[in-house]
Design a protein around this motif. Structure first.
Motif, PDB file in Angstrom:
ATOM      1  N   ASN A 204       8.860  11.479   1.547  1.00  0.00           N
ATOM      2  CA  ASN A 204       7.525  11.376   0.870  1.00  0.00           C
ATOM      3  C   ASN A 204       7.469  10.236  -0.102  1.00  0.00           C
ATOM      4  O   ASN A 204       6.717   9.493  -0.421  1.00  0.00           O
ATOM      5  CB  ASN A 204       7.333  12.701  -0.417  1.00  0.00           C
ATOM      6  CG  ASN A 204       5.960  12.457  -1.027  1.00  0.00           C
ATOM      7  OD1 ASN A 204       5.053  12.662  -0.262  1.00  0.00           O
ATOM      8  ND2 ASN A 204       6.372  12.393  -2.112  1.00  0.00           N
ATOM      9  N   ASP A 205       8.948   9.726  -0.561  1.00  0.00           N
ATOM     10  CA  ASP A 205       9.163   8.552  -1.121  1.00  0.00           C
ATOM     11  C   ASP A 205       8.611   7.300  -0.536  1.00  0.00           C
ATOM     12  O   ASP A 205       8.173   6.397  -0.921  1.00  0.00           O
ATOM     13  CB  ASP A 205      10.815   8.641  -1.598  1.00  0.00           C
ATOM     14  CG  ASP A 205      11.122   9.346  -2.814  1.00  0.00           C
ATOM     15  OD1 ASP A 205      10.325   9.663  -3.571  1.00  0.00           O
ATOM     16  OD2 ASP A 205      12.403   9.794  -2.761  1.00  0.00           O
ATOM     17  N   ILE A 206       8.954   7.563   0.849  1.00  0.00           N
ATOM     18  CA  ILE A 206       8.367   6.406   1.648  1.00  0.00           C
ATOM     19  C   ILE A 206       7.035   6.110   1.723  1.00  0.00           C
ATOM     20  O   ILE A 206       6.505   5.215   1.644  1.00  0.00           O
ATOM     21  CB  ILE A 206       9.217   6.537   3.278  1.00  0.00           C
ATOM     22  CG1 ILE A 206      10.506   6.372   3.393  1.00  0.00           C
ATOM     23  CG2 ILE A 206       8.555   5.512   4.365  1.00  0.00           C
ATOM     24  CD1 ILE A 206      11.294   6.854   4.741  1.00  0.00           C
ATOM     25  N   VAL A 207       6.305   7.487   1.860  1.00  0.00           N
ATOM     26  CA  VAL A 207       4.794   7.326   1.853  1.00  0.00           C
ATOM     27  C   VAL A 207       4.507   6.876   0.699  1.00  0.00           C
ATOM     28  O   VAL A 207       3.439   5.981   0.756  1.00  0.00           O
ATOM     29  CB  VAL A 207       4.614   8.915   1.885  1.00  0.00           C
ATOM     30  CG1 VAL A 207       2.821   9.068   1.806  1.00  0.00           C
ATOM     31  CG2 VAL A 207       5.057   9.483   3.287  1.00  0.00           C
ATOM     32  N   GLU A 208       4.992   7.264  -0.468  1.00  0.00           N
ATOM     33  CA  GLU A 208       4.437   6.638  -1.888  1.00  0.00           C
ATOM     34  C   GLU A 208       4.890   5.270  -2.130  1.00  0.00           C
ATOM     35  O   GLU A 208       3.949   4.386  -2.568  1.00  0.00           O
ATOM     36  CB  GLU A 208       5.218   7.545  -2.895  1.00  0.00           C
ATOM     37  CG  GLU A 208       4.954   8.805  -3.210  1.00  0.00           C
ATOM     38  CD  GLU A 208       3.237   9.086  -3.401  1.00  0.00           C
ATOM     39  OE1 GLU A 208       2.698   8.805  -4.360  1.00  0.00           O
ATOM     40  OE2 GLU A 208       2.573   9.527  -2.383  1.00  0.00           O
ATOM     41  N   GLY A 209       6.082   4.594  -1.521  1.00  0.00           N
ATOM     42  CA  GLY A 209       6.314   3.367  -1.495  1.00  0.00           C
ATOM     43  C   GLY A 209       5.641   2.633  -0.722  1.00  0.00           C
ATOM     44  O   GLY A 209       4.805   1.304  -1.030  1.00  0.00           O
ATOM     45  N   ALA A 210       5.083   2.917   0.665  1.00  0.00           N
ATOM     46  CA  ALA A 210       3.978   2.534   1.201  1.00  0.00           C
ATOM     47  C   ALA A 210       2.773   2.045   0.615  1.00  0.00           C
ATOM     48  O   ALA A 210       2.057   1.024   0.916  1.00  0.00           O
ATOM     49  CB  ALA A 210       3.835   3.142   2.602  1.00  0.00           C
ATOM     50  N   LYS A 211       2.405   2.888  -0.241  1.00  0.00           N
ATOM     51  CA  LYS A 211       1.307   2.958  -1.035  1.00  0.00           C
ATOM     52  C   LYS A 211       1.108   1.615  -2.154  1.00  0.00           C
ATOM     53  O   LYS A 211       0.390   1.091  -2.107  1.00  0.00           O
ATOM     54  CB  LYS A 211       0.671   4.318  -1.890  1.00  0.00           C
ATOM     55  CG  LYS A 211       0.424   5.484  -1.059  1.00  0.00           C
ATOM     56  CD  LYS A 211       0.249   6.791  -1.695  1.00  0.00           C
ATOM     57  CE  LYS A 211      -0.144   7.757  -0.856  1.00  0.00           C
ATOM     58  NZ  LYS A 211      -0.088   9.078  -1.623  1.00  0.00           N
ATOM     59  N   VAL A 212       2.479   1.621  -2.615  1.00  0.00           N
ATOM     60  CA  VAL A 212       2.460   0.665  -3.632  1.00  0.00           C
ATOM     61  C   VAL A 212       2.396  -0.817  -2.833  1.00  0.00           C
ATOM     62  O   VAL A 212       1.860  -1.933  -3.434  1.00  0.00           O
ATOM     63  CB  VAL A 212       4.122   0.543  -4.022  1.00  0.00           C
ATOM     64  CG1 VAL A 212       4.451  -0.473  -4.846  1.00  0.00           C
ATOM     65  CG2 VAL A 212       4.109   2.088  -5.071  1.00  0.00           C
ATOM     66  N   LEU A 213       2.894  -0.900  -1.490  1.00  0.00           N
ATOM     67  CA  LEU A 213       2.896  -1.939  -0.787  1.00  0.00           C
ATOM     68  C   LEU A 213       1.760  -2.396  -0.146  1.00  0.00           C
ATOM     69  O   LEU A 213       1.595  -3.420   0.617  1.00  0.00           O
ATOM     70  CB  LEU A 213       4.220  -1.860   0.290  1.00  0.00           C
ATOM     71  CG  LEU A 213       5.758  -1.853  -0.491  1.00  0.00           C
ATOM     72  CD1 LEU A 213       6.585  -1.395   0.685  1.00  0.00           C
ATOM     73  CD2 LEU A 213       6.031  -3.082  -1.122  1.00  0.00           C
ATOM     74  N   THR A 214       0.641  -1.513  -0.321  1.00  0.00           N
ATOM     75  CA  THR A 214      -0.675  -1.776   0.290  1.00  0.00           C
ATOM     76  C   THR A 214      -1.219  -3.131  -0.096  1.00  0.00           C
ATOM     77  O   THR A 214      -1.015  -3.338  -1.249  1.00  0.00           O
ATOM     78  CB  THR A 214      -1.781  -0.547   0.277  1.00  0.00           C
ATOM     79  OG1 THR A 214      -1.866  -0.621  -1.201  1.00  0.00           O
ATOM     80  CG2 THR A 214      -1.338   0.520   0.962  1.00  0.00           C
ATOM     81  N   GLY A 215      -1.930  -3.936   0.537  1.00  0.00           N
ATOM     82  CA  GLY A 215      -2.838  -5.091   0.139  1.00  0.00           C
ATOM     83  C   GLY A 215      -2.007  -6.393   0.226  1.00  0.00           C
ATOM     84  O   GLY A 215      -2.789  -7.432  -0.158  1.00  0.00           O
ATOM     85  N   PHE A 216      -0.761  -6.362   0.442  1.00  0.00           N
ATOM     86  CA  PHE A 216       0.036  -7.813   0.537  1.00  0.00           C
ATOM     87  C   PHE A 216      -0.106  -8.482   2.052  1.00  0.00           C
ATOM     88  O   PHE A 216      -0.010  -7.752   2.922  1.00  0.00           O
ATOM     89  CB  PHE A 216       1.371  -7.693   0.368  1.00  0.00           C
ATOM     90  CG  PHE A 216       1.779  -7.133  -1.183  1.00  0.00           C
ATOM     91  CD1 PHE A 216       1.551  -7.948  -2.395  1.00  0.00           C
ATOM     92  CD2 PHE A 216       2.234  -5.786  -1.259  1.00  0.00           C
ATOM     93  CE1 PHE A 216       1.654  -7.614  -3.555  1.00  0.00           C
ATOM     94  CE2 PHE A 216       2.494  -5.408  -2.798  1.00  0.00           C
ATOM     95  CZ  PHE A 216       2.202  -6.219  -3.782  1.00  0.00           C
ATOM     96  N   ARG A 217      -0.726  -9.725   1.971  1.00  0.00           N
ATOM     97  CA  ARG A 217      -1.049 -10.288   3.130  1.00  0.00           C
ATOM     98  C   ARG A 217      -0.398 -11.798   3.387  1.00  0.00           C
ATOM     99  O   ARG A 217      -0.353 -12.285   2.554  1.00  0.00           O
ATOM    100  CB  ARG A 217      -2.667 -10.305   3.079  1.00  0.00           C
ATOM    101  CG  ARG A 217      -3.479  -9.075   3.047  1.00  0.00           C
ATOM    102  CD  ARG A 217      -3.238  -8.373   4.533  1.00  0.00           C
ATOM    103  NE  ARG A 217      -3.757  -6.979   4.516  1.00  0.00           N
ATOM    104  CZ  ARG A 217      -3.498  -5.946   4.458  1.00  0.00           C
ATOM    105  NH1 ARG A 217      -2.197  -5.859   4.029  1.00  0.00           N
ATOM    106  NH2 ARG A 217      -4.049  -4.818   4.595  1.00  0.00           N
ATOM    107  N   ARG A 218      -0.446 -11.935   4.509  1.00  0.00           N
ATOM    108  CA  ARG A 218       0.089 -13.092   4.859  1.00  0.00           C
ATOM    109  C   ARG A 218      -0.804 -14.426   4.644  1.00  0.00           C
ATOM    110  O   ARG A 218      -2.098 -13.976   4.906  1.00  0.00           O
ATOM    111  CB  ARG A 218       0.439 -13.319   6.444  1.00  0.00           C
ATOM    112  CG  ARG A 218       0.916 -14.708   6.978  1.00  0.00           C
ATOM    113  CD  ARG A 218       1.442 -14.537   8.661  1.00  0.00           C
ATOM    114  NE  ARG A 218       1.514 -15.887   9.214  1.00  0.00           N
ATOM    115  CZ  ARG A 218       0.599 -16.776   9.746  1.00  0.00           C
ATOM    116  NH1 ARG A 218      -0.334 -16.243  10.010  1.00  0.00           N
ATOM    117  NH2 ARG A 218       1.047 -17.934  10.140  1.00  0.00           N
ATOM    118  N   VAL A 219      -0.575 -15.313   4.363  1.00  0.00           N
ATOM    119  CA  VAL A 219      -1.316 -16.484   3.991  1.00  0.00           C
ATOM    120  C   VAL A 219      -0.995 -17.630   4.948  1.00  0.00           C
ATOM    121  O   VAL A 219      -0.008 -18.422   4.784  1.00  0.00           O
ATOM    122  CB  VAL A 219      -1.221 -17.057   2.627  1.00  0.00           C
ATOM    123  CG1 VAL A 219      -2.199 -18.196   2.349  1.00  0.00           C
ATOM    124  CG2 VAL A 219      -1.652 -15.992   1.737  1.00  0.00           C
TER     125      VAL A 219
END
Length: 549
Positions: A204-219
């Motif tokens: 579940n920590d991985i699930v929550e961590g993935a939520k923190v990491l949403t929205g970062f995108r390559r430029v």
């Protein structure tokens, strides 16, 4: 008792060789002589200088009419340039050329960091310019802060693509990067307690961590420049960010991370997440274990865990994850030089099987291989020598495509317990490893194809003019000093005599070699000495003792 007490003695020849091999990719007789008169502390002062790059920029000699030779500095979209895979290999060749020309820790550390924050060069990681920026990020933090690198790497354009965080959105979570961030890059799993529950984190920590990491995108146009490093990075797309509170398990004291309210605050949320993981001593211990495996040896006994790993981890933790002070303490310790016990069965000198990268770097630098200068003949260096021979033949044949491991876990030698470095040796890698020396001594690809490789060790001239041997006319001195320099540990007299008699003298008396060498010095005709030296070196370089360091 394994000891981190500082070794304050003068290094001497044996320990100078040991330190140089473990700390750099540049291994020469001149450096050995210089370092043998220093203490470990004095040596590390030299090894931790921050020299300018020997080769400032990678260059593609296939320039498409001259437009994209120095493509990494162009303001045009990197994806518009031809030959992205070729250019990826050129970037790795640029790094290697700098590595074998700089006797500092920077390149060993940057390579170590690449085994921790793994990215595979190639189509899955974007353009060759993205890969170039990844390599520059490793170099920037080689003497820097591991925790800060973990934050910066999250927005690295290559990493965003490689582990799919570029696709991680609130509406369609992708947990790949979060999983590897926990398991491989930082804290590690620890023992499994129950399904989905490990010592150091939960599923579940991985699930929550993935939520923190949403929205970062390559430029892709490299238009966002990191203010600390000056290196292009990805960006924040708030519309794809998860705006829920993220709640972590008891492993992290049930920490709640409040959601960002705009794109700028996404960085604050990321910082909070990273700080949470690095607040655990288990993270420091995991990093120190990896450091020990890379720089010392693959066996971590309970004694080493207690007396070496734990105090190093405490240092790393207390110093905010600054890498260099901790590595210096390890490389200056009595343990690193086998001075903390009298046992001959747990040596550190000669205890690691050389990686292919280590092997070719040692041979080229110690035996003074003549390789093309990339600033004078870029085609011969980047294409003929590095790409065709080093990368596509030797590295691939020895199962170490540089910066191109099989999986995100990296090369087996750096993570696969209990074999670790033993994974470099297999039936499929032996031909490349054993014929590397022969190829460089002949100037032809003896691993496959027999093509000219545009590089060569002119061994009789190197022995004559390179200062490697104190008395080259004496066959025993010659064989002894070559073996002592190229083997992981100094061999006994019987081994030296075998190599000398079988391959240098070939059954003849000592005076035959002495006369032949003196004739070469007088006439400069190497017809007798060259083939015998090449045979001797071929056997030394393919010997089991030469596979370790």
């Amino acid at each position: 008792m394994a000891s981190l007490n500082q070794n304050t003695a003068i290094l001497g020849n044996k320990n100078a060789k040991h330190l140089l091999r473990r700390a750099t990719f540049k291994y020469t007789k001149t450096l050995i002589s210089q370092f043998s008169a220093l203490t470990p502390q004095q040596a590390l002062d030299l090894l931790t200088t921050n020299n300018p790059l020997t080769l400032a920029l990678p260059y593609d000699p296939v320039t498409n009419g001259g437009a994209d030779g120095y493509w990494t500095e162009s303001t045009a979209l990197s994806s518009t340039f031809n030959g992205q895979q070729r250019k990826n290999i050129i970037v790795s060749g640029w790094w290697w050329y700098n590595a074998i020309n700089d006797a500092t820790l920077k390149y060993k550390l940057s390579h170590f960091l690449s085994t921790r924050f793994t990215v595979e060069k190639g189509n899955s990681t974007g353009t060759s310019t993205d890969f170039y920026d990844y390599i520059r990020l490793l170099l920037f933090f080689s003497y820097g802060n591991y925790k800060t690198l973990a934050k910066k790497m999250t927005l690295n354009n290559s990493m965003l693509l490689y582990l799919n965080n570029n696709e991680n959105a609130a509406s369609a979570p992708n947990e790949n990067y979060a999983r590897e961030f926990f398991e491989l890059f930082t804290i590690g799993k620890g023992e499994q307690i129950a399904p989905g529950n490990y010592t150091n984190y939960t599923e579940n920590d991985i699930v929550e961590g993935a939520k923190v990491l949403t929205g970062f995108r390559r430029v892709g146009d490299r238009s966002i420049i990191d203010s600390t490093t000056g290196i292009p990075k990805g960006g924040n797309l708030f519309g794809q960010h998860n705006t829920q509170t993220k709640v972590f398990s008891a492993a992290f004291s049930n920490t709640s991370i409040q959601p960002a309210t705009n794109s700028v605050a996404m960085d604050i949320e990321l910082d909070t997440f990273v700080e949470m993981i690095f607040s655990k001593l288990a993270t420091a211990k995991n990093i120190c274990r990896k450091m020990y495996i890379y720089f010392v040896k693959g066996t971590i006994t309970s004694e080493v865990e207690t007396d070496i790993i734990t105090p190093l981890a405490q240092d790393l933790y207390a110093n905010g994850y600054e890498i260099l002070p901790v590595l210096r303490r390890l490389l200056e310790s009595q343990h690193f030089y086998d001075l903390d016990d009298s046992s001959a069965i747990d040596e550190t000198v000669g205890a690691i099987i050389k990686s292919p990268l280590q092997q070719i770097s040692e041979i080229c630098t110690y035996l003074q291989a003549t390789i093309p200068d990339p600033t004078i003949n870029a085609t011969f260096f980047y294409n003929t020598f590095y790409r065709n021979f080093v990368h596509d033949t030797f590295f691939l044949g020895s199962n170490m495509p540089l910066f191109g491991p099989d999986s995100v876990a990296g090369h087996l030698a750096y993570y696969q317990d209990p074999s670790y470095d033993k994974n470099w040796i297999s039936s499929s890698t032996l031909i490349a490893r054993y014929r590397l020396g022969e190829s460089l001594l002949d100037g032809f690809n003896r691993i496959s194809g027999n093509n000219n490789i545009a590089g060569k060790i002119y061994i009789s001239d190197v022995i004559k003019n390179g200062g490697l041997i104190s008395n080259a006319s004496d066959p025993f001195v010659l064989t002894t000093e070559l073996c002592n320099a190229l083997f992981g540990q100094e061999p006994d007299v019987d081994r030296i005599n075998y190599l000398m008699n079988s391959f240098l003298l070939q059954g003849l008396a000592d005076y035959y070699w002495t006369t032949a060498w003196e004739n070469f010095i007088t006439s400069n005709n190497n017809a007798v000495v060259e083939p015998r030296l090449k045979l001797l070196l071929t056997k030394i370089l393919s010997a089991p003792e030469s596979q370790v360091f």
